[in-house]
Design a protein around this motif. Structure first.
Motif, PDB file in Angstrom:
ATOM      1  N   SER A  57      -1.254  -3.779  -7.159  1.00  0.00           N
ATOM      2  CA  SER A  57      -0.462  -2.855  -7.316  1.00  0.00           C
ATOM      3  C   SER A  57       0.245  -2.748  -8.696  1.00  0.00           C
ATOM      4  O   SER A  57       0.578  -1.597  -9.201  1.00  0.00           O
ATOM      5  CB  SER A  57       0.552  -2.679  -6.105  1.00  0.00           C
ATOM      6  OG  SER A  57      -0.242  -2.538  -4.874  1.00  0.00           O
ATOM      7  N   TYR A  61       1.939  -1.221 -13.800  1.00  0.00           N
ATOM      8  CA  TYR A  61       2.623   0.027 -13.176  1.00  0.00           C
ATOM      9  C   TYR A  61       3.832   0.098 -13.888  1.00  0.00           C
ATOM     10  O   TYR A  61       4.742  -1.023 -14.218  1.00  0.00           O
ATOM     11  CB  TYR A  61       3.046  -0.372 -11.802  1.00  0.00           C
ATOM     12  CG  TYR A  61       3.854   0.389 -10.794  1.00  0.00           C
ATOM     13  CD1 TYR A  61       3.364   1.676 -10.525  1.00  0.00           C
ATOM     14  CD2 TYR A  61       5.252   0.055 -10.740  1.00  0.00           C
ATOM     15  CE1 TYR A  61       4.196   2.536  -9.707  1.00  0.00           C
ATOM     16  CE2 TYR A  61       6.093   1.234 -10.139  1.00  0.00           C
ATOM     17  CZ  TYR A  61       5.387   2.222  -9.679  1.00  0.00           C
ATOM     18  OH  TYR A  61       6.042   3.221  -8.869  1.00  0.00           O
ATOM     19  N   ILE A 100      -3.505  -2.637  -3.545  1.00  0.00           N
ATOM     20  CA  ILE A 100      -4.046  -1.012  -3.095  1.00  0.00           C
ATOM     21  C   ILE A 100      -5.440  -1.317  -2.551  1.00  0.00           C
ATOM     22  O   ILE A 100      -6.182  -1.738  -3.027  1.00  0.00           O
ATOM     23  CB  ILE A 100      -4.339  -0.250  -4.222  1.00  0.00           C
ATOM     24  CG1 ILE A 100      -2.976  -0.335  -5.357  1.00  0.00           C
ATOM     25  CG2 ILE A 100      -4.576   1.039  -4.090  1.00  0.00           C
ATOM     26  CD1 ILE A 100      -2.936   0.605  -6.474  1.00  0.00           C
ATOM     27  N   GLN A 105      -1.533   1.516  -0.441  1.00  0.00           N
ATOM     28  CA  GLN A 105      -0.610   0.351  -0.894  1.00  0.00           C
ATOM     29  C   GLN A 105       0.208  -0.226   0.181  1.00  0.00           C
ATOM     30  O   GLN A 105       0.363   0.131   1.376  1.00  0.00           O
ATOM     31  CB  GLN A 105       0.600   1.025  -1.742  1.00  0.00           C
ATOM     32  CG  GLN A 105       0.170   1.918  -2.905  1.00  0.00           C
ATOM     33  CD  GLN A 105       0.367   1.348  -4.053  1.00  0.00           C
ATOM     34  OE1 GLN A 105       0.597   0.178  -4.514  1.00  0.00           O
ATOM     35  NE2 GLN A 105      -0.089   2.116  -5.286  1.00  0.00           N
ATOM     36  N   ASP A 107       3.272  -3.788   0.048  1.00  0.00           N
ATOM     37  CA  ASP A 107       4.188  -4.299  -0.849  1.00  0.00           C
ATOM     38  C   ASP A 107       4.888  -5.343  -0.074  1.00  0.00           C
ATOM     39  O   ASP A 107       5.459  -5.073   1.080  1.00  0.00           O
ATOM     40  CB  ASP A 107       5.149  -3.213  -1.534  1.00  0.00           C
ATOM     41  CG  ASP A 107       5.876  -3.848  -2.615  1.00  0.00           C
ATOM     42  OD1 ASP A 107       5.820  -4.899  -3.093  1.00  0.00           O
ATOM     43  OD2 ASP A 107       6.953  -3.141  -2.923  1.00  0.00           O
ATOM     44  N   MET A 176       3.091   3.506  -4.738  1.00  0.00           N
ATOM     45  CA  MET A 176       3.892   2.261  -4.410  1.00  0.00           C
ATOM     46  C   MET A 176       5.427   2.850  -4.115  1.00  0.00           C
ATOM     47  O   MET A 176       6.044   2.082  -2.952  1.00  0.00           O
ATOM     48  CB  MET A 176       4.086   1.609  -5.995  1.00  0.00           C
ATOM     49  CG  MET A 176       5.062   0.512  -5.731  1.00  0.00           C
ATOM     50  SD  MET A 176       4.817  -0.693  -4.410  1.00  0.00           S
ATOM     51  CE  MET A 176       3.203  -1.522  -4.999  1.00  0.00           C
TER      52      MET A 176
END
Length: 254
Positions: A57, A61, A100, A105, A107, A176
């Motif tokens: 992810s 980014y 992902i 997603q 986290d 995200m």
């Protein structure tokens, strides 16, 4: 962006993303030791994520140059991996990464001891982790968003630590960062009412010293202003009609 209520299909995809992310963190924990570079941690992280046909992810980014944030000691979040950053005995390191899976997603972050650490830093790590679980107790349909925030703040501060204000948790799903923002301290008001199907990344960032932070010249690395150590703990969770469900945590692994 409105707060999204995930369908059962979306939740299943996020469950799988979270399951894989828990494995990633477990594998990374095995290589944390004095002498290892944060560059090597990042290389291993990306290798594991891609081995599950997932996409890291974090890489690229908003311009972030790596697959995992490696934040050492006074670094709060967003530390950039580098061959020159070698772990040494007594350090603590926070690893924050995401995956992902089929467009969805997950986290999560963990803070690890490197070799033998001080009792004060061990307490910091333990309290930061538990502050997440104190917040999670309030993550139930019908409660309000800032009930989570208050529980985190109350637990951390009751143990003598301070809570970072500028960096907060967030909604998560296809993106995200989705709405809402989830502070680790209680703002004025109660916040939105929680509903089943909401998915959040809750992530206490707790300092041994004062709460103030600043950003280094690299534009990413966030550090404590007083140079005292900081810890970070995060999971992706699902609001249900009953108890919240952890999507990035396997009790048999982490």
């Amino acid at each position: 962006m409105a707060v999204t209520i995930k369908s059962e299909h979306e939740i299943e995809l996020m469950r799988e993303a979270g399951r894989i992310l828990a494995i990633v963190h477990d594998e990374l924990a095995k290589i944390i030791r004095p002498g290892v570079s944060t560059f090597e941690i990042n290389r291993k992280c990306e290798e594991i994520i891609r081995s599950y046909d997932c996409i890291p992810s974090f890489i690229n980014y908003q311009g972030f140059p790596a697959s995992v944030c490696t934040s050492i000691n006074e670094q709060v979040v967003h530390g950039i991996p580098d061959k020159k950053n070698i772990l040494k005995d007594g350090d603590i390191i926070s690893l924050d990464t995401g995956v992902i899976y089929k467009g969805y997603q997950s986290d999560a972050a963990r803070t690890h001891a490197v070799g033998e650490i001080s009792p004060e830093d061990q307490k910091l790590i333990d309290v930061t982790k538990q502050s997440f679980f104190e917040g999670m107790k309030m993550a139930k349909a019908g409660n309000h968003l800032y009930d989570i925030s208050k529980a985190i703040q109350d637990y951390a501060e009751s143990n003598g630590f301070s809570v970072v204000r500028e960096m907060v948790g967030h909604g998560i799903g296809k993106e995200m960062h989705e709405e809402p923002q989830i502070p680790n301290f209680k703002p004025i008001g109660r916040g939105m009412k929680l509903r089943a199907g909401m998915t959040f990344a809750v992530e206490p960032m707790i300092n041994r010293g004062k709460k103030e932070i600043w950003i280094l010249d690299d534009g990413w690395t966030c550090v404590t202003r007083d140079g005292m150590n900081s810890a970070h703990y995060e999971n992706t969770l699902l609001i249900t009609e009953g108890e919240p469900e952890l999507l990035s945590y396997n009790k048999d692994l982490v």
